[in-house]
Design a protein around this motif. Structure first.
Motif, PDB file in Angstrom:
ATOM      1  N   CYS A 194     -16.621  -6.283-132.071  1.00 40.54           N
ATOM      2  CA  CYS A 194     -17.908  -6.758-132.563  1.00 40.54           C
ATOM      3  C   CYS A 194     -17.731  -7.361-133.951  1.00 40.54           C
ATOM      4  O   CYS A 194     -16.697  -7.183-134.593  1.00 40.54           O
ATOM      5  N   VAL A 195     -18.749  -8.085-134.396  1.00 34.97           N
ATOM      6  CA  VAL A 195     -18.696  -8.787-135.678  1.00 34.97           C
ATOM      7  C   VAL A 195     -18.422  -7.826-136.824  1.00 34.97           C
ATOM      8  O   VAL A 195     -17.644  -8.112-137.736  1.00 34.97           O
ATOM      9  N   CYS A 196     -19.059  -6.664-136.744  1.00 33.47           N
ATOM     10  CA  CYS A 196     -18.912  -5.663-137.798  1.00 33.47           C
ATOM     11  C   CYS A 196     -17.465  -5.206-137.952  1.00 33.47           C
ATOM     12  O   CYS A 196     -16.961  -5.074-139.058  1.00 33.47           O
ATOM     13  N   ASP A 197     -16.825  -4.964-136.817  1.00 31.03           N
ATOM     14  CA  ASP A 197     -15.439  -4.511-136.861  1.00 31.03           C
ATOM     15  C   ASP A 197     -14.510  -5.601-137.374  1.00 31.03           C
ATOM     16  O   ASP A 197     -13.592  -5.335-138.163  1.00 31.03           O
ATOM     17  N   LEU A 198     -14.741  -6.824-136.935  1.00 32.43           N
ATOM     18  CA  LEU A 198     -13.958  -7.951-137.448  1.00 32.43           C
ATOM     19  C   LEU A 198     -14.148  -8.068-138.947  1.00 32.43           C
ATOM     20  O   LEU A 198     -13.199  -8.300-139.698  1.00 32.43           O
ATOM     21  N   SER A 199     -15.392  -7.862-139.377  1.00 30.77           N
ATOM     22  CA  SER A 199     -15.710  -7.926-140.801  1.00 30.77           C
ATOM     23  C   SER A 199     -14.932  -6.882-141.591  1.00 30.77           C
ATOM     24  O   SER A 199     -14.391  -7.172-142.664  1.00 30.77           O
ATOM     25  N   ALA A 200     -14.861  -5.658-141.044  1.00 31.58           N
ATOM     26  CA  ALA A 200     -14.113  -4.588-141.708  1.00 31.58           C
ATOM     27  C   ALA A 200     -12.614  -4.870-141.685  1.00 31.58           C
ATOM     28  O   ALA A 200     -11.920  -4.726-142.689  1.00 31.58           O
ATOM     29  N   LEU A 201     -12.131  -5.298-140.529  1.00 33.96           N
ATOM     30  CA  LEU A 201     -10.689  -5.556-140.365  1.00 33.96           C
ATOM     31  C   LEU A 201     -10.192  -6.648-141.307  1.00 33.96           C
ATOM     32  O   LEU A 201      -9.171  -6.487-141.971  1.00 33.96           O
ATOM     33  N   LEU A 202     -10.931  -7.750-141.382  1.00 34.30           N
ATOM     34  CA  LEU A 202     -10.482  -8.898-142.172  1.00 34.30           C
ATOM     35  C   LEU A 202     -11.014  -8.857-143.599  1.00 34.30           C
ATOM     36  O   LEU A 202     -10.725  -9.735-144.401  1.00 34.30           O
ATOM     37  N   GLU A 203     -11.791  -7.825-143.911  1.00 35.83           N
ATOM     38  CA  GLU A 203     -12.346  -7.656-145.252  1.00 35.83           C
ATOM     39  C   GLU A 203     -13.117  -8.879-145.724  1.00 35.83           C
ATOM     40  O   GLU A 203     -12.874  -9.430-146.797  1.00 35.83           O
TER      41      GLU A 203
END
Lengths: 122, 122
Positions: free
Chosen positions: A61-70
Motif C-alpha cells: 500500500c501507499v503507506c508502506d511504500l512511503s515508510a520504506l522509501l522514506e
DNA sequence: TGAATGGTTGAACAACTGTTCAACTGTATT
DNA sequence: AATACAGTTGAACAGTTGTTCAACCATTCA
C-alpha cells in the motif's frame, strides 16, 4: 510527456548521402523510437524505479511504500500515478488502503538486463 | 547526473512494518537502483535513442547523423558526448571526420525488449 | 454524524536538461 | 600560411519534471 519536436536545420556541407539514405531506410520508425524513449523515461526516475523494485516482492500500500522509501505519501502517490498511466502497475482498494502491484512481467526482464548491463561496465 | 537526494519524511501513522522490513531485506540495493535509473536516463532521450538506432546500422560521422536526424552538429555532438560518457558509443577519427559506433551489443537487447514491450501494451 | 486515517490532486517552486549560439580546435587542401 | 570544413565546448535560455504544500475525497470506527 516530451514534445518530440526539433529544428529541421542541418549545418553540414559534405554528407555521405548514400550512407544517410541507406540508414534512413533500415532504421526503426521515428514514432516507435519516440514511444521507446517515453517508456524509458518512466523507468529512469530513481523514485519510480525504487517503487517498482519494492513491488517486485509483492503488492504494497501507499503507506508502506512511503515508510520504506522514506518519502511523503503525496510524493509516492504522484509517482504511482505516472507508473499507472504507463501501465506498469495496477491497484486495488481494500478498505482504507490502496494496494499497488506490478502489472507486467515483461518489465522485470528489462530491469534484470539493465542491472546486468551496469554491472558489466568496466 | 541526478543528485538522488530526498527528504526522510514519512507521514504515515499505521504501517505494516513486517512487510516493510521483509521488502527492505529482499529489495535490490539502493545504490544499484540509482545507477540503473541513471542508465535508463541516458537512453530515455529521443535524440540519443535515435542516434543509437542509427548507429545500429553501422558507424556514422557527426555530419551524417546531423543530416539524418535534421539537427545541428552541435546538438548531435552534445548528445554523443553523453552517450560516450555512459560508454554506450565509441569514436575514431579519420581525417576531418569522427566516426561513432555502438560500443555494446548488450544494449541492443534492452532496445529490442523495450520495443517488444511498447508493442505489447493494450 | 463526527473524527481519524489512507490516499489523491493541482498549483507552485526549484532543480534539471536539451538546444542554440558563438567561439574554438583539428585536419586537409591550396 | 590561409582557407574551409568537421567537430567540440561552455554559457545561456527555455522547457520539463519531481517534490512540497494545502486542500480535498474515501473509508472505517466510535
Amino acid at each position: 510527456m516530451e514534445l518530440h519536436k526539433h529544428s529541421e536545420m542541418c549545418d553540414c556541407n559534405e554528407v555521405h548521402s548514400e550512407v544517410v539514405d541507406r540508414v534512413k531506410e533500415v532504421m526503426e520508425d521515428t514514432e516507435v523510437l519516440y514511444s521507446l524513449s517515453d517508456f524509458f523515461k518512466v523507468i529512469s526516475d530513481s523514485t519510480r524505479i525504487r517503487i517498482m523494485a519494492a513491488l517486485d516482492s509483492g503488492e504494497m500500500c501507499v503507506c508502506d511504500l512511503s515508510a520504506l522509501l522514506e518519502m511523503t505519501k503525496s510524493a509516492i502517490s504522484h509517482q504511482l500515478k505516472v507508473l499507472k498511466d504507463a501501465k506498469l502497475v495496477k491497484s486495488r482498494r481494500e478498505g482504507k488502503n490502496v494496494y499497488y502491484s506490478l502489472k507486467d512481467d515483461h518489465v522485470r526482464l528489462i530491469f534484470e538486463m539493465g542491472i546486468e548491463h551496469i554491472k558489466e561496465i568496466d
